[in-house]
Scaffold this motif. Sequence first.
Motif, PDB file in Angstrom:
ATOM      1  N   TRP A  92       0.828  -1.202   0.000  1.00 27.32           N
ATOM      2  CA  TRP A  92       0.000   0.000   0.000  1.00 27.32           C
ATOM      3  C   TRP A  92       0.870   1.262   0.000  1.00 27.32           C
ATOM      4  O   TRP A  92       0.586   2.212  -0.737  1.00 27.32           O
ATOM      5  N   ASP A  93       1.911   1.269   0.805  1.00 26.66           N
ATOM      6  CA  ASP A  93       2.798   2.437   0.874  1.00 26.66           C
ATOM      7  C   ASP A  93       3.436   2.729  -0.487  1.00 26.66           C
ATOM      8  O   ASP A  93       3.515   3.890  -0.915  1.00 26.66           O
ATOM      9  N   ALA A  94       3.884   1.680  -1.156  1.00 21.78           N
ATOM     10  CA  ALA A  94       4.507   1.860  -2.480  1.00 21.78           C
ATOM     11  C   ALA A  94       3.494   2.444  -3.469  1.00 21.78           C
ATOM     12  O   ALA A  94       3.835   3.315  -4.281  1.00 21.78           O
ATOM     13  N   HIS A  95       2.242   1.967  -3.380  1.00 22.04           N
ATOM     14  CA  HIS A  95       1.212   2.491  -4.285  1.00 22.04           C
ATOM     15  C   HIS A  95       0.918   3.959  -3.989  1.00 22.04           C
ATOM     16  O   HIS A  95       0.846   4.784  -4.905  1.00 22.04           O
ATOM     17  N   HIS A  96       0.765   4.313  -2.718  1.00 18.94           N
ATOM     18  CA  HIS A  96       0.499   5.717  -2.354  1.00 18.94           C
ATOM     19  C   HIS A  96       1.667   6.616  -2.772  1.00 18.94           C
ATOM     20  O   HIS A  96       1.449   7.715  -3.292  1.00 18.94           O
ATOM     21  N   THR A  97       2.873   6.145  -2.558  1.00 15.18           N
ATOM     22  CA  THR A  97       4.058   6.919  -2.950  1.00 15.18           C
ATOM     23  C   THR A  97       4.075   7.138  -4.454  1.00 15.18           C
ATOM     24  O   THR A  97       4.333   8.253  -4.931  1.00 15.18           O
ATOM     25  N   SER A  98       3.786   6.084  -5.211  1.00 18.59           N
ATOM     26  CA  SER A  98       3.807   6.222  -6.678  1.00 18.59           C
ATOM     27  C   SER A  98       2.722   7.182  -7.158  1.00 18.59           C
ATOM     28  O   SER A  98       2.936   7.946  -8.104  1.00 18.59           O
ATOM     29  N   MET A  99       1.575   7.190  -6.502  1.00 17.25           N
ATOM     30  CA  MET A  99       0.509   8.133  -6.888  1.00 17.25           C
ATOM     31  C   MET A  99       0.950   9.574  -6.624  1.00 17.25           C
ATOM     32  O   MET A  99       0.729  10.454  -7.458  1.00 17.25           O
ATOM     33  N   ASN A 100       1.576   9.809  -5.487  1.00 19.75           N
ATOM     34  CA  ASN A 100       2.072  11.161  -5.188  1.00 19.75           C
ATOM     35  C   ASN A 100       3.148  11.583  -6.180  1.00 19.75           C
ATOM     36  O   ASN A 100       3.190  12.743  -6.611  1.00 19.75           O
ATOM     37  N   GLU A 101       4.026  10.655  -6.550  1.00 19.31           N
ATOM     38  CA  GLU A 101       5.077  10.969  -7.530  1.00 19.31           C
ATOM     39  C   GLU A 101       4.471  11.299  -8.890  1.00 19.31           C
ATOM     40  O   GLU A 101       4.932  12.222  -9.575  1.00 19.31           O
ATOM     41  N   ASN A 137      -6.719   4.474  -9.914  1.00 18.51           N
ATOM     42  CA  ASN A 137      -6.591   4.581  -8.460  1.00 18.51           C
ATOM     43  C   ASN A 137      -7.964   4.521  -7.777  1.00 18.51           C
ATOM     44  O   ASN A 137      -8.119   3.874  -6.740  1.00 18.51           O
ATOM     45  N   GLU A 138      -8.958   5.188  -8.375  1.00 20.02           N
ATOM     46  CA  GLU A 138     -10.313   5.129  -7.819  1.00 20.02           C
ATOM     47  C   GLU A 138     -10.848   3.699  -7.824  1.00 20.02           C
ATOM     48  O   GLU A 138     -11.478   3.250  -6.856  1.00 20.02           O
ATOM     49  N   GLY A 139     -10.579   2.975  -8.915  1.00 19.98           N
ATOM     50  CA  GLY A 139     -11.000   1.573  -8.998  1.00 19.98           C
ATOM     51  C   GLY A 139     -10.313   0.712  -7.949  1.00 19.98           C
ATOM     52  O   GLY A 139     -10.939  -0.162  -7.329  1.00 19.98           O
ATOM     53  N   ILE A 140      -9.023   0.973  -7.741  1.00 19.86           N
ATOM     54  CA  ILE A 140      -8.262   0.233  -6.720  1.00 19.86           C
ATOM     55  C   ILE A 140      -8.849   0.509  -5.334  1.00 19.86           C
ATOM     56  O   ILE A 140      -9.012  -0.414  -4.518  1.00 19.86           O
ATOM     57  N   GLN A 141      -9.171   1.769  -5.072  1.00 21.90           N
ATOM     58  CA  GLN A 141      -9.745   2.119  -3.768  1.00 21.90           C
ATOM     59  C   GLN A 141     -11.101   1.432  -3.559  1.00 21.90           C
ATOM     60  O   GLN A 141     -11.389   0.929  -2.470  1.00 21.90           O
ATOM     61  N   GLU A 142     -11.912   1.420  -4.611  1.00 23.49           N
ATOM     62  CA  GLU A 142     -13.215   0.758  -4.526  1.00 23.49           C
ATOM     63  C   GLU A 142     -13.026  -0.734  -4.250  1.00 23.49           C
ATOM     64  O   GLU A 142     -13.723  -1.326  -3.414  1.00 23.49           O
ATOM     65  N   TRP A 143     -12.085  -1.331  -4.947  1.00 19.47           N
ATOM     66  CA  TRP A 143     -11.781  -2.757  -4.774  1.00 19.47           C
ATOM     67  C   TRP A 143     -11.339  -3.017  -3.327  1.00 19.47           C
ATOM     68  O   TRP A 143     -11.804  -3.952  -2.676  1.00 19.47           O
ATOM     69  N   ALA A 144     -10.443  -2.173  -2.835  1.00 23.66           N
ATOM     70  CA  ALA A 144      -9.927  -2.348  -1.471  1.00 23.66           C
ATOM     71  C   ALA A 144     -11.030  -2.181  -0.437  1.00 23.66           C
ATOM     72  O   ALA A 144     -11.100  -2.955   0.533  1.00 23.66           O
ATOM     73  N   ASP A 145     -11.901  -1.187  -0.634  1.00 27.08           N
ATOM     74  CA  ASP A 145     -12.969  -0.925   0.342  1.00 27.08           C
ATOM     75  C   ASP A 145     -13.971  -2.071   0.426  1.00 27.08           C
ATOM     76  O   ASP A 145     -14.530  -2.332   1.493  1.00 27.08           O
ATOM     77  N   GLY A 146     -14.200  -2.756  -0.698  1.00 27.43           N
ATOM     78  CA  GLY A 146     -15.236  -3.788  -0.705  1.00 27.43           C
ATOM     79  C   GLY A 146     -14.717  -5.206  -0.752  1.00 27.43           C
ATOM     80  O   GLY A 146     -15.504  -6.146  -0.891  1.00 27.43           O
ATOM     81  N   ILE A 147     -13.418  -5.381  -0.648  1.00 23.59           N
ATOM     82  CA  ILE A 147     -12.838  -6.709  -0.872  1.00 23.59           C
ATOM     83  C   ILE A 147     -13.352  -7.761   0.108  1.00 23.59           C
ATOM     84  O   ILE A 147     -13.492  -8.930  -0.249  1.00 23.59           O
ATOM     85  N   MET A 148     -13.676  -7.364   1.319  1.00 24.94           N
ATOM     86  CA  MET A 148     -14.097  -8.340   2.326  1.00 24.94           C
ATOM     87  C   MET A 148     -15.571  -8.750   2.165  1.00 24.94           C
ATOM     88  O   MET A 148     -15.946  -9.838   2.567  1.00 24.94           O
ATOM     89  N   THR A 149     -16.362  -7.891   1.567  1.00 25.37           N
ATOM     90  CA  THR A 149     -17.809  -8.169   1.502  1.00 25.37           C
ATOM     91  C   THR A 149     -18.311  -8.421   0.092  1.00 25.37           C
ATOM     92  O   THR A 149     -19.478  -8.794  -0.088  1.00 25.37           O
TER      93      THR A 149
END
Length: 198
Positions: free
Chosen positions: A100-109, A140-152
């Motif tokens: 997750w950290d690597a992804h957030h860093t790459s988005m900021n870059e 990134n929005e799709g990744i966030q949606e995926w992460a938010d709903g992955i458990m349910t």
Amino acid sequence: MGEGTMALVTAGVGLVGAIAGAAMGGLAAVRGARIGAETSARAAVDQARAQERAQHEHWLREERKRAAVLMLEVYDRFTIAASNLTRMFDLEIEASPDVWDAHHTSMNEIRTAYFPLRLLGPVRVHQAARALWQLIEEHNEGIQEWADGIMTASDETRAGWRSREEQQRYALGSAHSDLIDAASESVQGTGAVAPRPN
């Protein structure tokens, strides 16, 4: 009028003619020198302007090259980070905060690298960079949606996210290629200057 007087008058007229001729020659010489000096000054100014333009164009090409290379480098880091994240979602690799950290860093870059391209142009680079940046933000929005709903999420929903991400990856690759082409044209000096962004 005697011969002596006539000689004196002739000598006087000759002297006046000589003085007038010298004065006219002097005036012509002064005028010629002034015209020559003005021509030399104009040539020097034109040469200085041409040199300044050439230096500016060289500087702009180097800055455009630097900005494009930076964007392409951070894009490479983004694709690796995004790939690792989706592999983590698919349980291909172990879940880790580092992913997750690597992804957030790459988005900021990516966001940081985008703005110099937007400012420096030219138009084609600006448009290609904007298209790539927008696709990255959508991904990134799709990744966030995926992460938010992955458990349910249902298997069908997960399959939809996976399919959308694959399509986005294809679009990202195409936009990346467009940016490379536009940046190459820019570095070679064939692009037009970008308008100032809003």
